[in-house]
Motif scaffolding. Structure first.
Motif, mmCIF file in Angstrom:
data_model
loop_
_atom_site.group_PDB
_atom_site.id
_atom_site.type_symbol
_atom_site.label_atom_id
_atom_site.label_comp_id
_atom_site.label_asym_id
_atom_site.label_seq_id
_atom_site.Cartn_x
_atom_site.Cartn_y
_atom_site.Cartn_z
ATOM 1 N N ASP A 71 1.000 -1.178 -0.109
ATOM 2 C CA ASP A 71 -0.013 -0.076 -0.089
ATOM 3 C C ASP A 71 0.710 1.504 0.104
ATOM 4 N N ASP A 72 2.082 1.156 -0.295
ATOM 5 C CA ASP A 72 3.043 2.352 -0.129
ATOM 6 C C ASP A 72 2.836 3.031 -1.538
ATOM 7 N N GLU A 73 2.771 4.410 -1.316
ATOM 8 C CA GLU A 73 2.651 5.392 -2.635
ATOM 9 C C GLU A 73 4.037 5.944 -2.805
ATOM 10 N N PRO A 74 4.183 6.624 -4.139
ATOM 11 C CA PRO A 74 5.570 7.025 -4.463
ATOM 12 C C PRO A 74 5.891 8.277 -3.607
ATOM 13 N N GLY A 321 23.077 4.019 -8.464
ATOM 14 C CA GLY A 321 22.134 3.073 -8.097
ATOM 15 C C GLY A 321 21.700 3.489 -6.796
ATOM 16 N N THR A 322 22.524 3.516 -5.740
ATOM 17 C CA THR A 322 22.202 3.696 -4.507
ATOM 18 C C THR A 322 21.310 5.149 -4.133
ATOM 19 N N PHE A 323 21.685 6.136 -4.965
ATOM 20 C CA PHE A 323 20.639 7.343 -4.927
ATOM 21 C C PHE A 323 19.352 7.099 -5.763
ATOM 22 N N ILE A 324 19.100 6.501 -6.705
ATOM 23 C CA ILE A 324 18.153 6.311 -7.585
ATOM 24 C C ILE A 324 17.360 5.318 -6.567
ATOM 25 N N ALA A 325 17.889 4.455 -5.963
ATOM 26 C CA ALA A 325 16.976 3.559 -4.983
ATOM 27 C C ALA A 325 16.326 4.110 -3.821
ATOM 28 N N ARG A 326 17.270 5.371 -3.395
ATOM 29 C CA ARG A 326 16.652 6.114 -2.114
ATOM 30 C C ARG A 326 15.388 6.950 -2.424
ATOM 31 N N VAL A 327 15.338 7.137 -3.912
ATOM 32 C CA VAL A 327 14.250 8.277 -4.017
ATOM 33 C C VAL A 327 13.028 7.376 -4.775
ATOM 34 N N SER A 328 13.287 6.281 -4.757
ATOM 35 C CA SER A 328 12.183 5.432 -5.636
ATOM 36 C C SER A 328 11.148 4.438 -4.986
ATOM 37 N N ARG A 329 11.199 4.627 -3.734
ATOM 38 C CA ARG A 329 10.084 4.026 -2.874
ATOM 39 C C ARG A 329 8.863 4.264 -3.124
#
Length: 509
Positions: A71-74, A321-329
């Protein structure tokens, strides 16, 4: 321990670059030549494999899995998300190489073509699309997707090593093997950032020299580093939601304004024709270019350009990769893959068509000797091109501003990532840690600029891509294992729910 070991290794290389820059450059060149000479095939095969695997995940049964709870939203709007991943990924590189690379290939084309011909121009644009298109973003997609999945879906630490838990087990990840992986990630990121700070400084100095006559000297470059360091540390200490997000949105806006101006003030029809032809040639020859080597002719073009780029993207993968992952939840795997893979690639194609197409048009039809200028000074290509357009000096100022903001954003993002990797994967590293890394990176860049050891460290960082390419392959295998288990669990849950509903209906009857 991870922080200390990584720091010691980094400082040893910096001292080597400061006191024996020629020796470092020679050793790094030999190592890089060995890696691409003996493992060029592995770079090509693995990079193509990452792209194919990313596309497979988007359209597989795993595509609906969310990077987080169901149920997480961006966390960020789509525009801000695109802006952040684009700025961290390769924004400054597009500005730097937008005119220079197509002209370089035009003079020295691949595939045995004759330089300075229409065929050379066609190949130049096709290979620019190839080097900056789907393949690099395929590398970034698989590492960032893996990190985001394990971080937000499984609740693991935000470390590269955490992605290996399904493959090698938690015991080895917590032990020496996991620590080696994380140390390699920190070293690769630190080397990449330090060299980018130095090279970005040279580019800013070139722009300011062209516009305002600022001398291209060590004193000017150290002054630029000092100012940029203050800017990105101010941004870093305001937090991810304010600093990097605001800067990334500004970057995207300025880049679009610059792009549209050159598109409509330059040779517009020629640009659209170039885009169409280059995109068709790129898609038609994608597989052939992806696996192209020259064992029978012993040519050096592929090693100097394609393999160099593939190693560079892999070396940058832990940071981006680490940065993109952090902002993509909160995004689904399909949404994530298509967003990270297709949107920046499409923007890059348009960017090179506009700037590279304009540069080639000026070279081929206006007989402005831009290619000769590129050989002498790569940083001058963009500004010499903009000079030929209406309001050229005004647009050159905007381009310099864009370079600075991209530069600040990249340094800010890298400081954040280094803080994460050296703070046991913390999603919000302390300002103290970020400031420490920021000052250290800028100091390294200053030392290397003064000593002339910058290119040696850059080559060393790219040579380190080979072991990290193996790590990326392992991450893909580990991710596939985890996704299969996730899918099996989902099927079991659905089956249990179906049986429960059937039993309830039977009882009701």
């Amino acid at each position: 321990m991870i922080f200390i070991v990584a720091l010691v290794v980094i400082l040893l290389f910096v001292l080597w670059g400061a006191f024996a820059p020629g020796q470092l450059a020679e050793a790094a060149d030999r190592t890089f030549a060995f890696s691409i000479g003996n493992f060029g095939w592995f770079y090509l095969m693995s990079t193509l494999g990452f792209l194919i695997y990313a596309l497979y995940l988007a359209f597989s049964r795993f595509g609906s899995i969310r990077l987080g709870s169901d149920d997480d939203e961006p966390e960020y709007s789509t525009i801000s998300w695109f802006a952040m991943l684009f700025s961290a990924g390769m924004g400054i590189g597009l500005v730097f190489w937008g005119v220079a690379e197509p002209l370089s290939h035009y003079m020295t084309p691949p595939e045995g073509a004759e330089g300075g011909t229409a065929e050379a121009a066609r190949l130049a644009m096709r290979y620019v699309f190839f080097h900056w298109g789907l393949h690099p973003w395929g590398v970034y997609t698989v590492i960032s997707l893996s990190l985001a999945y394990f971080q937000f879906r499984k609740g693991y630490k935000g470390l590269i090593s955490s992605a290996f838990i399904p493959l090698i087990g938690e015991r080895l990840v917590s032990g020496w093997l996991g620590k080696i992986i994380d140390i390699l990630a920190i070293i690769a990121t630190a080397f990449g950032v330090a060299t980018s700070l130095g090279l970005g400084t040279l580019q800013i100095n070139g722009g300011l020299n062209h516009l305002f006559g600022l001398p291209s000297s060590i004193a000017s470059q150290i002054g630029i580093i000092a100012i940029v360091t203050i800017l990105f540390l101010l941004s870093a200490t305001t937090g991810l939601d304010k600093g990097i997000k605001l800067l990334s949105n500004s970057n995207l806006l300025i880049a679009v304004v610059l792009l549209l101006f050159v598109l409509f003030m330059g040779p517009t029809s020629f640009i659209f024709d170039t885009f169409t032809l280059s995109l068709g040639g790129y898609l038609q020859n994608l597989i052939a270019m992806s696996l192209r080597l020259t064992p029978f002719t012993q040519g050096t073009w592929i090693g100097s350009w394609t393999l160099f780029y593939w190693a560079w993207w892999i070396a940058w993968a832990p940071f981006v990769g680490t940065f993109i992952a952090r902002v993509s939840r909160g995004r689904t795997i399909k949404e994530f893959v298509l967003g990270v893979l297709l949107v920046p690639s499409a923007f890059g194609f348009l960017w090179f068509s506009v700037f590279g197409g304009t540069g080639l048009h000026l070279e081929m039809f206006n007989h402005l000797e831009l290619a000769t200028a590129v050989k002498e000074d790569v940083t001058s290509a963009l500004f010499l091109t903009l000079e030929q357009l209406p309001l050229g000096n005004v647009i050159a100022v905007i381009a310099t501003l864009l370079i600075i903001t991209f530069f600040v954003t990249s340094a800010d993002s890298a400081t954040f990532v280094l803080g994460m990797l050296s703070s046991d994967g913390s999603l919000n590293p302390s300002n103290k840690v970020k400031i420490t890394w920021g000052i250290l990176q800028s100091s390294i860049a200053c030392v290397l600029l003064v000593s002339g050891g910058l290119n040696g460290l850059q080559t060393a960082s790219i040579a380190a891509a080979l072991p990290f390419a193996v790590i990326l392959v392992g991450m893909c295998i580990s991710l596939q294992m985890a996704l299969r288990e996730d899918d099996r669990s989902r099927v079991r849950r659905e089956k249990q729910l179906r049986l429960k509903l059937e039993k309830m209906l039977q009882n009701a009857e």
